[in-house]
Design an enzyme around this catalytic site. Sequence first.
Site, PDB file in Angstrom:
ATOM      1  N   LYS A   1       9.256 -16.737 -11.036  1.00  0.00           N
ATOM      2  CA  LYS A   1       8.425 -15.652 -11.550  1.00  0.00           C
ATOM      3  C   LYS A   1       7.244 -16.229 -12.353  1.00  0.00           C
ATOM      4  O   LYS A   1       7.446 -17.060 -13.238  1.00  0.00           O
ATOM      5  CB  LYS A   1       9.284 -14.747 -12.454  1.00  0.00           C
TER       6      LYS A   1
ATOM      7  N   LYS B   1     -10.272  -4.331  19.024  1.00  0.00           N
ATOM      8  CA  LYS B   1      -8.865  -4.701  19.221  1.00  0.00           C
ATOM      9  C   LYS B   1      -8.401  -4.445  20.652  1.00  0.00           C
ATOM     10  O   LYS B   1      -7.219  -4.553  20.948  1.00  0.00           O
ATOM     11  CB  LYS B   1      -7.998  -3.937  18.209  1.00  0.00           C
TER      12      LYS B   1
ATOM     13  N   PHE C   1      -4.117   2.979  15.085  1.00  0.00           N
ATOM     14  CA  PHE C   1      -4.511   3.955  14.073  1.00  0.00           C
ATOM     15  C   PHE C   1      -5.595   3.300  13.233  1.00  0.00           C
ATOM     16  O   PHE C   1      -5.655   2.071  13.142  1.00  0.00           O
ATOM     17  CB  PHE C   1      -3.322   4.326  13.166  1.00  0.00           C
TER      18      PHE C   1
ATOM     19  N   ASP D   1      -3.864  -6.609   5.130  1.00  0.00           N
ATOM     20  CA  ASP D   1      -4.792  -7.513   5.818  1.00  0.00           C
ATOM     21  C   ASP D   1      -4.717  -8.932   5.243  1.00  0.00           C
ATOM     22  O   ASP D   1      -5.004  -9.897   5.927  1.00  0.00           O
ATOM     23  CB  ASP D   1      -6.229  -6.975   5.702  1.00  0.00           C
TER      24      ASP D   1
ATOM     25  N   PRO E   1      -2.205 -12.251  10.204  1.00  0.00           N
ATOM     26  CA  PRO E   1      -2.494 -12.108  11.638  1.00  0.00           C
ATOM     27  C   PRO E   1      -2.664 -10.632  11.979  1.00  0.00           C
ATOM     28  O   PRO E   1      -2.059  -9.768  11.335  1.00  0.00           O
ATOM     29  CB  PRO E   1      -1.235 -12.665  12.316  1.00  0.00           C
ATOM     30  N   ASP E   2      -3.516 -10.340  12.952  1.00  0.00           N
ATOM     31  CA  ASP E   2      -3.694  -8.961  13.390  1.00  0.00           C
ATOM     32  C   ASP E   2      -2.685  -8.685  14.511  1.00  0.00           C
ATOM     33  O   ASP E   2      -2.832  -9.181  15.631  1.00  0.00           O
ATOM     34  CB  ASP E   2      -5.131  -8.736  13.882  1.00  0.00           C
ATOM     35  N   ILE E   3      -1.655  -7.911  14.163  1.00  0.00           N
ATOM     36  CA  ILE E   3      -0.516  -7.736  15.079  1.00  0.00           C
ATOM     37  C   ILE E   3      -0.932  -7.042  16.376  1.00  0.00           C
ATOM     38  O   ILE E   3      -0.618  -7.510  17.480  1.00  0.00           O
ATOM     39  CB  ILE E   3       0.603  -6.940  14.363  1.00  0.00           C
TER      40      ILE E   3
ATOM     41  N   ASN F   1       0.847  -1.196   0.000  1.00  0.00           N
ATOM     42  CA  ASN F   1       0.000   0.000   0.000  1.00  0.00           C
ATOM     43  C   ASN F   1       0.878   1.240   0.000  1.00  0.00           C
ATOM     44  O   ASN F   1       2.106   1.145  -0.040  1.00  0.00           O
ATOM     45  CB  ASN F   1      -0.951  -0.016   1.204  1.00  0.00           C
TER      46      ASN F   1
ATOM     47  N   LYS G   1     -12.937  -0.226  15.889  1.00  0.00           N
ATOM     48  CA  LYS G   1     -11.619  -0.890  15.961  1.00  0.00           C
ATOM     49  C   LYS G   1     -11.018  -0.759  17.354  1.00  0.00           C
ATOM     50  O   LYS G   1     -10.347  -1.671  17.844  1.00  0.00           O
ATOM     51  CB  LYS G   1     -10.677  -0.294  14.911  1.00  0.00           C
TER      52      LYS G   1
HETATM   53  O1  PMT Z   1       2.765   6.114   6.592  1.00  0.00           O
HETATM   54  P1  PMT Z   1       2.101   7.431   6.227  1.00  0.00           P
HETATM   55  O2  PMT Z   1       2.185   7.712   4.745  1.00  0.00           O
HETATM   56  O3  PMT Z   1       2.590   8.574   7.072  1.00  0.00           O
HETATM   57  O4  PMT Z   1       0.537   7.277   6.518  1.00  0.00           O
HETATM   58  C1  PMT Z   1       0.056   7.168   7.809  1.00  0.00           C
HETATM   59  C2  PMT Z   1      -1.024   6.072   7.922  1.00  0.00           C
HETATM   60  C3  PMT Z   1      -2.208   6.408   7.019  1.00  0.00           C
HETATM   61  C4  PMT Z   1      -0.450   4.721   7.527  1.00  0.00           C
HETATM   62  C5  PMT Z   1      -1.458   6.049   9.433  1.00  0.00           C
HETATM   63  O5  PMT Z   1      -1.957   7.324   9.787  1.00  0.00           O
HETATM   64  C6  PMT Z   1      -2.532   5.014   9.682  1.00  0.00           C
HETATM   65  O6  PMT Z   1      -3.711   5.287   9.631  1.00  0.00           O
HETATM   66  N1  PMT Z   1      -2.103   3.757   9.996  1.00  0.00           N
HETATM   67  C7  PMT Z   1      -3.017   2.596  10.156  1.00  0.00           C
HETATM   68  C8  PMT Z   1      -3.367   2.119   8.791  1.00  0.00           C
HETATM   69  C9  PMT Z   1      -4.312   0.957   8.723  1.00  0.00           C
HETATM   70  O7  PMT Z   1      -4.188   0.225   7.821  1.00  0.00           O
HETATM   71  O8  PMT Z   1      -5.173   0.823   9.697  1.00  0.00           O
HETATM   72  P2  PMT Z   1      -6.227  -0.438   9.828  1.00  0.00           P
HETATM   73  O9  PMT Z   1      -7.539   0.173   9.996  1.00  0.00           O
HETATM   74  O10 PMT Z   1      -6.045  -1.455   8.782  1.00  0.00           O
HETATM   75  O11 PMT Z   1      -5.714  -1.111  11.157  1.00  0.00           O
HETATM   76  C10 PMT Z   1      -6.120  -0.692  12.465  1.00  0.00           C
HETATM   77  C11 PMT Z   1      -4.972  -0.904  13.430  1.00  0.00           C
HETATM   78  O12 PMT Z   1      -4.619  -2.292  13.466  1.00  0.00           O
HETATM   79  C12 PMT Z   1      -3.715  -0.154  13.071  1.00  0.00           C
HETATM   80  O13 PMT Z   1      -3.126   0.279  14.287  1.00  0.00           O
HETATM   81  C13 PMT Z   1      -2.849  -1.223  12.390  1.00  0.00           C
HETATM   82  O14 PMT Z   1      -1.437  -0.972  12.574  1.00  0.00           O
HETATM   83  C14 PMT Z   1      -3.268  -2.481  13.128  1.00  0.00           C
HETATM   84  N2  PMT Z   1      -3.198  -3.709  12.325  1.00  0.00           N
HETATM   85  C15 PMT Z   1      -3.959  -3.863  11.202  1.00  0.00           C
HETATM   86  C16 PMT Z   1      -3.914  -5.036  10.500  1.00  0.00           C
HETATM   87  C17 PMT Z   1      -3.063  -6.073  10.960  1.00  0.00           C
HETATM   88  N3  PMT Z   1      -2.982  -7.215  10.286  1.00  0.00           N
HETATM   89  N4  PMT Z   1      -2.322  -5.896  12.030  1.00  0.00           N
HETATM   90  C18 PMT Z   1      -2.369  -4.739  12.746  1.00  0.00           C
HETATM   91  O15 PMT Z   1      -1.683  -4.580  13.741  1.00  0.00           O
END
Ligand code: PMT
Length: 399
Positions: free
Chosen positions: A289, A341, A323, A279, A305-307, A210, A337
């Site tokens: 390839k 979480k 975030f 995700d 996995p969701d870290i 991404n 969330k």
């Molecule tokens: O890196 P930049 O260009 O500065 O941009 C910043 C940002 C947009 C990346 C940042 O502000 C942000 O929003 N980060 C979270 C992005 C995200 O994908 O969020 P989510 O809604 O998918 O996940 C929610 C939370 O679970 C996040 O804290 C994420 O780190 C965590 N997560 C999600 C999926 C996963 N498999 N494991 C996780 O730990």
Amino acid sequence: MLSLTNKRILLGITGGISAYKCAELVRLFIQAGSEVRVAMTDAAQEFITPLTLQALSGNHVFTNLVDVEAEAAMGHIELARWADVILIAPTTADFMAKITQGEANDIVSTLVLATQAPIAIAPAMNQVMWSSTATQKNLSELALRGIKIFGPGEGEQACGEIGLGRMLEPEELVKRSSELFELGLLAGKSIVITGGPTREAIDPVRYISNHSSGKMAYALAAEAAAEGAKVTLISGPVSLETPARVERINVESAEEMLERVMSLPTNIDIFIGVAAVADYRPAKFTDEKIKKSKENLDLKLIKNPDIISKVTELAIKPFAVGFAAETNSIVENGRQKLEEKNLDLLFANNAVETFNNDNITVTAIDHSSERQLGPANKSVVARQMIELISCTLKEGLME
Ligand code: PMT
């Protein structure tokens, strides 16, 4: 000693018998969380070797003003700028006289003249030399310039006399040095931050990822370190420099990020998940390839996995900050969330506006309230986030 976490101590050693105590001094500074660099006069090297101090500090020891090799790595002006404090221990009577005159003809006196950092001296000399008019006059002049005077202590001296002139013990010097610094908002806290994107490999040349640039995570890491935290930044692939005083661990995939997070010591105080973790990942990694033979290619994806959820399931759960990058119903989805979480705080933002942008607007969400931060540069908002995290950590809720 919490205020010594992440501090940069430049130890200048001059030629007195108590120089041998500098081995212990360096060890104690490092134990208190500081980074130590050492510079020595020629006379100091008669009492303790640069090699001993290099081994203990883990850094090259500066012994010459003109040292081509050392200058190539970090010049003496850069070193003077690097320091948060310069401590000269022991400081001989001769060296006191020298810096009173503003001389700069060896590496240690040059650093004293070239720095804007606070300077402290730990005088050590024969008691008659200490009480002499000349030394006392130099002392008054140095104190007037704002140089901190640590000691000397009283007692039996190496020359057999008894009186004032002993260098303070290393423990006392470390304590006095720590008093020069204010405690940061996160002094002594251990923080782990994930940042950047993850890459989920399809074959040796292709991956799913991404647009995360890592800017938000790196700004947070820099602010947390500036506030005295011990910061570990687990970073997906980004092209940013590691902020000062931050330990960075590079990873590629979500599984690798999880593995590194889980292998860290369990005594983390704060976990901040900024990473845009993919995700899903390809169910199968193709060793070779994939050839462009068919019209369509079906790619089966499986859930990663969701870290952050794994972190909040830990027996000793750190204060967990997430975030949420959303494109619609930002606050509602963010709050969901936060609950799902089991987070303590979450920053919800607009995915389209935030990815790879220098600025950000977020809604800080806890279990009872919401507050907007920004729009502003990510460093400015990172500062506000660190203040909010520190405040919420102390008082329970945001308000
Ligand atoms: O890196 P930049 O260009 O500065 O941009 C910043 C940002 C947009 C990346 C940042 O502000 C942000 O929003 N980060 C979270 C992005 C995200 O994908 O969020 P989510 O809604 O998918 O996940 C929610 C939370 O679970 C996040 O804290 C994420 O780190 C965590 N997560 C999600 C999926 C996963 N498999 N494991 C996780 O730990």
